[in-house]
Design a protein around this motif. Structure first.
Motif, PDB file in Angstrom:
ATOM      1  N   PHE A   1      -1.472  16.129  12.743  1.00 40.46           N
ATOM      2  CA  PHE A   1      -1.806  17.468  13.201  1.00 40.46           C
ATOM      3  C   PHE A   1      -3.322  17.573  13.116  1.00 40.46           C
ATOM      4  CE2 PHE A   1       2.471  19.119  11.404  1.00 40.46           C
ATOM      5  CZ  PHE A   1       3.134  18.682  12.531  1.00 40.46           C
ATOM      6  N   ARG A   2      -3.948  17.868  14.231  1.00 42.39           N
ATOM      7  CA  ARG A   2      -5.405  17.973  14.288  1.00 42.39           C
ATOM      8  C   ARG A   2      -5.753  19.269  15.006  1.00 42.39           C
ATOM      9  NH1 ARG A   2      -8.225  12.940  16.803  1.00 42.39           N
ATOM     10  NH2 ARG A   2      -7.343  12.048  14.918  1.00 42.39           N
TER      11      ARG A   2
ATOM     12  N   ASN B   1      -7.471  21.456  30.986  1.00 44.74           N
ATOM     13  CA  ASN B   1      -7.015  20.186  30.413  1.00 44.74           C
ATOM     14  C   ASN B   1      -8.148  19.409  29.752  1.00 44.74           C
ATOM     15  OD1 ASN B   1      -4.652  20.926  31.548  1.00 44.74           O
ATOM     16  ND2 ASN B   1      -4.381  19.091  32.778  1.00 44.74           N
ATOM     17  N   PHE B   2      -7.873  18.885  28.577  1.00 41.03           N
ATOM     18  CA  PHE B   2      -8.807  18.072  27.804  1.00 41.03           C
ATOM     19  C   PHE B   2     -10.114  18.822  27.526  1.00 41.03           C
ATOM     20  CE2 PHE B   2      -6.309  15.026  30.406  1.00 41.03           C
ATOM     21  CZ  PHE B   2      -5.566  14.503  29.376  1.00 41.03           C
ATOM     22  N   GLY B   3     -10.066  20.139  27.530  1.00 40.73           N
ATOM     23  CA  GLY B   3     -11.247  20.935  27.219  1.00 40.73           C
ATOM     24  C   GLY B   3     -12.270  21.010  28.337  1.00 40.73           C
ATOM     25  N   LEU B   4     -11.903  20.603  29.557  1.00 38.42           N
ATOM     26  CA  LEU B   4     -12.838  20.679  30.678  1.00 38.42           C
ATOM     27  C   LEU B   4     -13.296  22.115  30.884  1.00 38.42           C
ATOM     28  CD1 LEU B   4     -11.030  18.357  33.237  1.00 38.42           C
ATOM     29  CD2 LEU B   4     -13.100  17.840  31.956  1.00 38.42           C
TER      30      LEU B   4
ATOM     31  N   PHE C   1      -2.672  21.124  18.471  1.00 39.51           N
ATOM     32  CA  PHE C   1      -2.588  20.533  17.136  1.00 39.51           C
ATOM     33  C   PHE C   1      -1.898  19.188  17.081  1.00 39.51           C
ATOM     34  CE2 PHE C   1       1.102  23.175  17.719  1.00 39.51           C
ATOM     35  CZ  PHE C   1       2.150  22.393  17.247  1.00 39.51           C
ATOM     36  N   LEU C   2      -1.169  18.786  18.098  1.00 38.60           N
ATOM     37  CA  LEU C   2      -0.481  17.495  18.078  1.00 38.60           C
ATOM     38  C   LEU C   2      -1.442  16.399  18.511  1.00 38.60           C
ATOM     39  CD1 LEU C   2       2.882  18.529  19.767  1.00 38.60           C
ATOM     40  CD2 LEU C   2       2.558  17.907  17.377  1.00 38.60           C
ATOM     41  N   ASN C   3      -1.508  15.331  17.737  1.00 44.52           N
ATOM     42  CA  ASN C   3      -2.353  14.194  18.079  1.00 44.52           C
ATOM     43  C   ASN C   3      -1.524  12.942  17.885  1.00 44.52           C
ATOM     44  OD1 ASN C   3      -4.313  11.922  16.850  1.00 44.52           O
ATOM     45  ND2 ASN C   3      -5.286  13.042  18.518  1.00 44.52           N
ATOM     46  N   VAL C   4      -1.357  12.187  18.950  1.00 47.40           N
ATOM     47  CA  VAL C   4      -0.567  10.959  18.900  1.00 47.40           C
ATOM     48  C   VAL C   4      -1.480   9.783  19.199  1.00 47.40           C
ATOM     49  CG1 VAL C   4       1.377   9.711  19.910  1.00 47.40           C
ATOM     50  CG2 VAL C   4       1.506  12.187  19.655  1.00 47.40           C
ATOM     51  N   SER C   5      -1.488   8.817  18.300  1.00 51.55           N
ATOM     52  CA  SER C   5      -2.252   7.585  18.477  1.00 51.55           C
ATOM     53  C   SER C   5      -1.293   6.422  18.280  1.00 51.55           C
ATOM     54  CB  SER C   5      -3.393   7.504  17.469  1.00 51.55           C
ATOM     55  OG  SER C   5      -4.313   8.556  17.675  1.00 51.55           O
ATOM     56  N   CYS C   6      -1.707   5.256  18.702  1.00 52.93           N
ATOM     57  CA  CYS C   6      -0.826   4.104  18.546  1.00 52.93           C
ATOM     58  C   CYS C   6      -1.616   2.811  18.578  1.00 52.93           C
ATOM     59  CB  CYS C   6       0.222   4.083  19.657  1.00 52.93           C
ATOM     60  SG  CYS C   6       1.378   2.694  19.529  1.00 52.93           S
TER      61      CYS C   6
ATOM     62  N   ASN D   1      -6.681   8.330  19.549  1.00 53.38           N
ATOM     63  CA  ASN D   1      -6.660   9.342  20.613  1.00 53.38           C
ATOM     64  C   ASN D   1      -7.484  10.547  20.149  1.00 53.38           C
ATOM     65  OD1 ASN D   1      -6.067  11.212  22.596  1.00 53.38           O
ATOM     66  ND2 ASN D   1      -3.953  11.480  21.963  1.00 53.38           N
ATOM     67  N   PRO D   2      -8.531  10.917  20.871  1.00 50.26           N
ATOM     68  CA  PRO D   2      -9.365  12.038  20.427  1.00 50.26           C
ATOM     69  C   PRO D   2      -8.808  13.411  20.822  1.00 50.26           C
ATOM     70  CG  PRO D   2     -10.306  11.058  22.385  1.00 50.26           C
ATOM     71  CD  PRO D   2      -9.112  10.222  22.016  1.00 50.26           C
ATOM     72  N   TYR D   3      -7.743  13.454  21.597  1.00 43.28           N
ATOM     73  CA  TYR D   3      -7.252  14.718  22.134  1.00 43.28           C
ATOM     74  C   TYR D   3      -6.043  15.246  21.376  1.00 43.28           C
ATOM     75  CZ  TYR D   3     -10.276  13.395  25.958  1.00 43.28           C
ATOM     76  OH  TYR D   3     -11.356  13.027  26.699  1.00 43.28           O
ATOM     77  N   ALA D   4      -5.923  16.565  21.370  1.00 44.59           N
ATOM     78  CA  ALA D   4      -4.764  17.230  20.781  1.00 44.59           C
ATOM     79  C   ALA D   4      -4.098  18.058  21.871  1.00 44.59           C
ATOM     80  CB  ALA D   4      -5.198  18.124  19.620  1.00 44.59           C
ATOM     81  N   PHE D   5      -2.828  18.346  21.675  1.00 47.14           N
ATOM     82  CA  PHE D   5      -2.064  19.140  22.639  1.00 47.14           C
ATOM     83  C   PHE D   5      -1.026  19.932  21.879  1.00 47.14           C
ATOM     84  CE2 PHE D   5      -0.440  14.856  22.302  1.00 47.14           C
ATOM     85  CZ  PHE D   5       0.927  15.017  22.167  1.00 47.14           C
ATOM     86  N   ASN D   6      -0.156  20.641  22.575  1.00 47.55           N
ATOM     87  CA  ASN D   6       0.869  21.449  21.927  1.00 47.55           C
ATOM     88  C   ASN D   6       2.169  21.388  22.719  1.00 47.55           C
ATOM     89  OD1 ASN D   6       0.749  23.448  24.041  1.00 47.55           O
ATOM     90  ND2 ASN D   6      -1.100  24.243  23.086  1.00 47.55           N
TER      91      ASN D   6
END
Length: 169
Positions: A43-44, A52-55, A116-121, A126-131
């Motif tokens: 959670f970030r 999208n992506f803060g554009l 707040f959701l941040n998924v990396s692998c 991954n620098p982005y968060a979503f919901n």
């Protein structure tokens, strides 16, 4: 239409409930980051003031984005009410509308969307968060592209058509 409205309602409710739980109840606003599944899910806290992506986050587009989301939601609901479509189209419309309204509430209450959701692998950060709303909007839009529209073909819209190369009577 009922499927669309119920889907939208539950998506909206899930989005707002998860935002409240994570951002407020778990204190993500103060903590800023929490590992849930190390290396995969965290959670970030991110306040998205743009699209999208803060554009375009540097511009004050809050009310423009609220108006745009409401207009798109109204257009999708009018389209589904008029044409119906398959259950997948109606479900997709509900996903899109419920997600859009979830993000509209954030913009009205906070001036930005709570991501707040941040998924990396696999070692890739991954620098982005979503919901939840973002997921629903994406899936709803893809579903409307795949399952929406007139699948009956040109005969239904304009009567019988002539085959290519066929001679006129």
């Amino acid at each position: 239409m009922r499927l669309t409205l119920w889907t939208g309602f539950w998506v909206f409710l899930a989005d707002q409930a998860t935002k409240y739980l994570v951002v407020h109840a778990l204190g993500l606003m103060e903590r800023l980051q929490m590992e849930v599944i190390p290396g995969i899910l965290s959670f970030r806290m991110a306040w998205n003031r743009g699209v999208n992506f803060g554009l375009f986050a540097g511009f004050d587009m809050r009310w423009v984005l609220v108006g745009l989301a409401l207009a798109i939601s109204a257009a999708v609901l009018a389209w589904i009410a008029r044409d119906g479509g398959s259950w997948l189209a109606r479900f997709s419309a509900g996903l899109l509308v419920g997600g859009a309204l979830g993000n509209v509430i954030d913009r009205v209450l906070y001036g930005a969307v709570a991501d707040f959701l941040n998924v990396s692998c696999c070692g890739i950060e991954n620098p982005y968060a979503f919901n939840i709303a973002d997921i629903a909007i994406f899936l709803g839009a893809v579903g409307l592209v795949l399952f929406g529209g007139d699948k009956a073909g040109p005969e239904r819209r304009s009567g019988p058509t002539r085959r290519r190369g066929a001679k006129s009577p």
